[in-house]
Design a protein around this motif. Sequence first.
Motif, PDB file in Angstrom:
ATOM      1  N   SER A 186       0.833  -1.202   0.000  1.00  0.00           N
ATOM      2  CA  SER A 186       0.000   0.000   0.000  1.00  0.00           C
ATOM      3  C   SER A 186       0.868   1.253   0.000  1.00  0.00           C
ATOM      4  N   LYS A 187       1.949   1.186   0.758  1.00  0.00           N
ATOM      5  CA  LYS A 187       2.864   2.319   0.808  1.00  0.00           C
ATOM      6  C   LYS A 187       3.512   2.546  -0.555  1.00  0.00           C
ATOM      7  N   ALA A 188       3.855   1.432  -1.212  1.00  0.00           N
ATOM      8  CA  ALA A 188       4.453   1.532  -2.546  1.00  0.00           C
ATOM      9  C   ALA A 188       3.459   2.116  -3.544  1.00  0.00           C
ATOM     10  N   GLN A 189       2.184   1.808  -3.389  1.00  0.00           N
ATOM     11  CA  GLN A 189       1.160   2.386  -4.271  1.00  0.00           C
ATOM     12  C   GLN A 189       1.088   3.903  -4.089  1.00  0.00           C
ATOM     13  N   HIS A 190       1.151   4.350  -2.815  1.00  0.00           N
ATOM     14  CA  HIS A 190       1.076   5.783  -2.556  1.00  0.00           C
ATOM     15  C   HIS A 190       2.278   6.522  -3.151  1.00  0.00           C
ATOM     16  N   LYS A 191       3.404   5.823  -3.203  1.00  0.00           N
ATOM     17  CA  LYS A 191       4.613   6.439  -3.764  1.00  0.00           C
ATOM     18  C   LYS A 191       4.652   6.343  -5.281  1.00  0.00           C
ATOM     19  N   GLY A 192       3.705   5.626  -5.861  1.00  0.00           N
ATOM     20  CA  GLY A 192       3.673   5.461  -7.300  1.00  0.00           C
ATOM     21  C   GLY A 192       4.551   4.333  -7.808  1.00  0.00           C
ATOM     22  N   GLN A 193       5.091   3.499  -6.902  1.00  0.00           N
ATOM     23  CA  GLN A 193       5.931   2.376  -7.309  1.00  0.00           C
ATOM     24  C   GLN A 193       5.096   1.205  -7.836  1.00  0.00           C
ATOM     25  N   LEU A 194       3.839   1.150  -7.413  1.00  0.00           N
ATOM     26  CA  LEU A 194       2.910   0.121  -7.870  1.00  0.00           C
ATOM     27  C   LEU A 194       1.617   0.793  -8.300  1.00  0.00           C
ATOM     28  N   PRO A 195       0.913   0.214  -9.288  1.00  0.00           N
ATOM     29  CA  PRO A 195      -0.338   0.818  -9.759  1.00  0.00           C
ATOM     30  C   PRO A 195      -1.401   0.803  -8.654  1.00  0.00           C
ATOM     31  N   ALA A 196      -2.297   1.809  -8.660  1.00  0.00           N
ATOM     32  CA  ALA A 196      -3.280   1.971  -7.592  1.00  0.00           C
ATOM     33  C   ALA A 196      -4.508   1.087  -7.769  1.00  0.00           C
ATOM     34  N   LYS A 197      -5.004   0.988  -8.987  1.00  0.00           N
ATOM     35  CA  LYS A 197      -6.286   0.313  -9.196  1.00  0.00           C
ATOM     36  C   LYS A 197      -6.097  -1.000  -9.939  1.00  0.00           C
ATOM     37  N   VAL A 198      -5.637  -1.994  -9.199  1.00  0.00           N
ATOM     38  CA  VAL A 198      -5.503  -3.347  -9.740  1.00  0.00           C
ATOM     39  C   VAL A 198      -6.020  -4.329  -8.701  1.00  0.00           C
ATOM     40  N   SER A 199      -6.289  -5.540  -9.129  1.00  0.00           N
ATOM     41  CA  SER A 199      -6.739  -6.561  -8.186  1.00  0.00           C
ATOM     42  C   SER A 199      -5.602  -6.929  -7.241  1.00  0.00           C
ATOM     43  N   ILE A 200      -5.954  -7.548  -6.141  1.00  0.00           N
ATOM     44  CA  ILE A 200      -4.939  -7.936  -5.160  1.00  0.00           C
ATOM     45  C   ILE A 200      -3.939  -8.912  -5.770  1.00  0.00           C
ATOM     46  N   VAL A 201      -4.443  -9.869  -6.556  1.00  0.00           N
ATOM     47  CA  VAL A 201      -3.558 -10.857  -7.165  1.00  0.00           C
ATOM     48  C   VAL A 201      -2.555 -10.163  -8.089  1.00  0.00           C
ATOM     49  N   GLU A 202      -3.049  -9.246  -8.928  1.00  0.00           N
ATOM     50  CA  GLU A 202      -2.165  -8.536  -9.850  1.00  0.00           C
ATOM     51  C   GLU A 202      -1.170  -7.669  -9.086  1.00  0.00           C
ATOM     52  N   LEU A 203      -1.627  -7.056  -7.999  1.00  0.00           N
ATOM     53  CA  LEU A 203      -0.750  -6.212  -7.182  1.00  0.00           C
ATOM     54  C   LEU A 203       0.398  -7.035  -6.601  1.00  0.00           C
ATOM     55  N   ILE A 204       0.073  -8.227  -6.097  1.00  0.00           N
ATOM     56  CA  ILE A 204       1.108  -9.098  -5.529  1.00  0.00           C
ATOM     57  C   ILE A 204       2.111  -9.510  -6.603  1.00  0.00           C
ATOM     58  N   GLU A 205       1.600  -9.870  -7.774  1.00  0.00           N
ATOM     59  CA  GLU A 205       2.485 -10.294  -8.865  1.00  0.00           C
ATOM     60  C   GLU A 205       3.423  -9.162  -9.277  1.00  0.00           C
TER      61      GLU A 205
END
Length: 774
Positions: A702-721
Motif C-alpha cells: 500500500s505504501k508503494a502504491q502511494h509512492k507510485g511504485q505500484l499501480p493503484a487500481k488493480v486486483s490484489i492478485v495482480e498487485l502481488i504479482e
Amino acid sequence: MSIFILLIVAVIVIFIVTDIRMSVISRPAFKFFKKVLPPLSQTEREAMEAGDIWWDGELFTGNPDWQKLHSYAKPALSEKEQAFLDNQVHTLCNMLDDYKIVHQDKDMPKEVWQYLKDEGFFALIIPESYGGRDFSAIANSTIVSTIATKSLTAAVTVMVPNSLGPGELLMHYGTDEQKERWLPSLAKGKDVPCFALTGPEAGSDAGSIPDTGVVCEGEFNGETVLGLRLNWSKRYITLAPVASVLGLAFKMYDPDGLLGDQTDIGITCALIPTDHPGVQIGERHYPMAMAFMNGTTYGEDVFIPLDWIIGGPEFAGRGWRMLVECLSAGRGISLPALASATGHLSARMTGAYAYVRKQFGLSIGKFEGVQESLARIGAHTYALEAMRLMTAGAIDMKLSPSVVTAIAKYHMTEMSRTVVNDAFDIHAGKAIQLGHNNYLAHGYMGVPISITVEGANILTRNLMIFGQGATRCHPYVLKEMEAAANEDHEAGLKQFDELLAKHILFAGTNATMALFHGLTGAHFNSSPVSGMTAGYYKQLGRMSRALAICTDVSMLILGGELKRKEMISARLGDVLSHLYIASSVLKRFEDQGRQQSDLPFVQYAIENSLYEIGQAIYGFCDNFPNKVIGFTLKRLVFPLGNSYKKPNDDAAQQICTHMQQPGVMRNRLTHLCFIDDNAGTGVMEQAFQAMYRCEGLFAKLSKAQHKGQLPAKVSIVELIEKAKFSKLISEDEAETMLAANELRLLAINVDNFAPGELEGTNVKASKSKKSKAA
C-alpha cells in the motif's frame, strides 16, 4: 430566623413523639394507603411473593453496597464441567450441520439424538445420585451458549429439559416416589420430557389457562381411586412431538367437595406418561430457522390418580407458585445463554469479516461507519457475557431472583437483536444468502423466538420488571402493603406507623442526596475502587438515588393506577435494568483482574447504560400525569440538566481495533464461539489469521502504491504479482500473500446451488458450491 427554627422543632416533635406522629401522619396515611393500595389477584400475589431479592434490592436502596457486589463468588466451571465442555460438547458441535438440520431434514440426525441421551445432555441439572450430571447453573449456561454458536436447534433441544420442565419441578417439589420413578430414566434419556403450559387462549397470562382438572373417582389399574378428570389443549410445547412424559399445568376444581370445602383449588401441575390413555400428541409446529421439536398436545376426559400431581395431593393448587419460582431457569440461564451466544458468534465473525473484506483497497473495518456498528457489537457482547455470568451466578447461590432474571431475559434478548442486526449490516450480501457457510442467518431468524418465549418482551418490560421490582425490592412498600392488609386494624396501624417513619426518612434522604449529587456531579459520592471506573460507581449510586425517589413519588401519587400506566412504569424499569447491566459489567471487569484492554468495552457499556438511564428518567418525568410533580422530579434529579451522553468515538475505535486483531482480548471476548474448521466459521477464522499475518506485507504494498511504485487500481492478485516482479517482496512472501488472499475470497463468498438442487429436482446435485468470483 426564629420562625424557621420553630418549624424545624415542630417537624422533629411530630416525628419523634409517637402519639402525635400517629395522629397527624400515620392514621391519615394508613387510610390513604388502604385506598390506593393496588388490588392483587391471587396469581399476582403468588408471583410477587415467589423468588428472592438479590442485587436488585440493593439498587432500590439508593445506596448500593458495592463491596457486596464484589464479594459475590466469581462464576467458574469445575474440572468435570470443563472436561464435558472440552469433550462431549466439542464432539456434539462437530456432529452438527445446521443447514442440513433446518432446511433439509427438519430434524437432528438420529445419531445426534442418541449422543445427547447417552452423554447426559438432558440431565445436566439432575443430581448424580439419580444418574445425572449435577452441573452448576454457569455450566448449564456455558454449554448451551457454546452449542448455540453452532446450532440453535441443538441448543434449544438441550436447554429445555434442563430448564422449566419435569426434571426441575421434580427436584424442587417431587415426592421421593416421583423422583425415584422419573429422574433416573430422564437422566439416562430413556424418557424425554416436555412441559405443557401455553395454550391458544393463554400465553403470557398463564393464570388464564382454560385447561381443567376436576376431582372425581375413576378406574386406575383395575381399582376405583380418587383422581382428576383432565381436559386440555396446549400449543408451542417444545419437545412435545418426541416426549414420553408430559408435565401439565391446569386449573384444579373440586365441585363435589371430595377433598374439602374449597371448590376452586387453583393452578396445579401433574406428570403424565404420554402413552397414558387419552393423551394425544398432536401436530408439530415449525419455528422459523430452527428445527427443534415443538408442537401441540391435547387431552379429553383423561383420568389420572391424585398422586400424579407433582409433589403429591398436598401440592394441589400450588402450581403457579412452583412455575414462577422455576421460571428463573429459563429466564436466568437458557435465554441469556442464547443471547450471549449470538454476541460471541457475531463479534468474532464480524470482526474477522470487517478485516478481510475490502472496499476501495481498504478493509471495511477501517471505515468509521462500519466501526460504529462494530463497536456496538463488541460492547454489547461484553455486557451480554457479564450479565450471563452474574445472573447464572445468582442461581448458583441457590437464589431465584425473579426480577433480575426478568431483566436478563428482556434486555439480553433485545441486545442480541441489536448485535445480530449490526452483524447483518456489516456482512451485507454474505449474510442474506442461506447455505452451509452462513453462520449468521439462523441466529438472526431465531432471535424473535427467544424474545417471544418465557413471556413476550412487551409483557416483561412493561409489567414484570418494575411491576414486581418496585414492590418486592423496595425496602418498605411490600411490608406496608402487608400491614395495610392486616385484618387487625390497630395492629396493622402500629406496624404501618413504624414502617412509615422509616420510609419517610428513607425518601427524604434519597431526595436530598439526589439533589446534592446532581449539583456536584456525584463528585463526593463513594466508590469502592480508584482509577477510571471509580466515576462510574459514583454515577450509578447517584442514579440509584434517582430511582428510589422516583419510585416513591410515583407510587404515592398514582397508587394502584401505576400498574396500568405501563409506559411510565416501564421507564423506571429501564432505569433499574441499566443499573443492573452496568453493575454486571463492573463486576466482570473486577473478576477478570481489571484488564487494561477491557476498559474501552467497559467504558462504552457503562456510558451507554447511563445514557439510557438519563433518557428513561427524562421520559418518565416528561410524561408523568401530574406535570408539576414531573417537572419537580426532573429538576431534583438533574438540577443542572442531563449530562449523560452516548459513548464517544475514541472508545468505539479502540473496541474495533481489539476486534480486528488476534489476541487475548479477542479470545476473551468471544471464547464461547465454536469454530468449525470444515464450515463457515472455520473458513473465516483461517482467512482472518492468514491475512493478519500478512498485514505488514500488505501495508508495504500500500505504501508503494502511494509512492507510485505500484499501480493503484488493480486486483490484489495482480498487485502481488507486480510487487514480486519489482522485487518489493520475495517469492515466498508472494506465495504467502496469494494463499491468504485465496482464503479471503473463500471466506467472503456465499453458497451457490446447482440448478434444481433447491427445488429437489436434481437429486445428484452436489452440496452447495462456492463461487469463484469475489
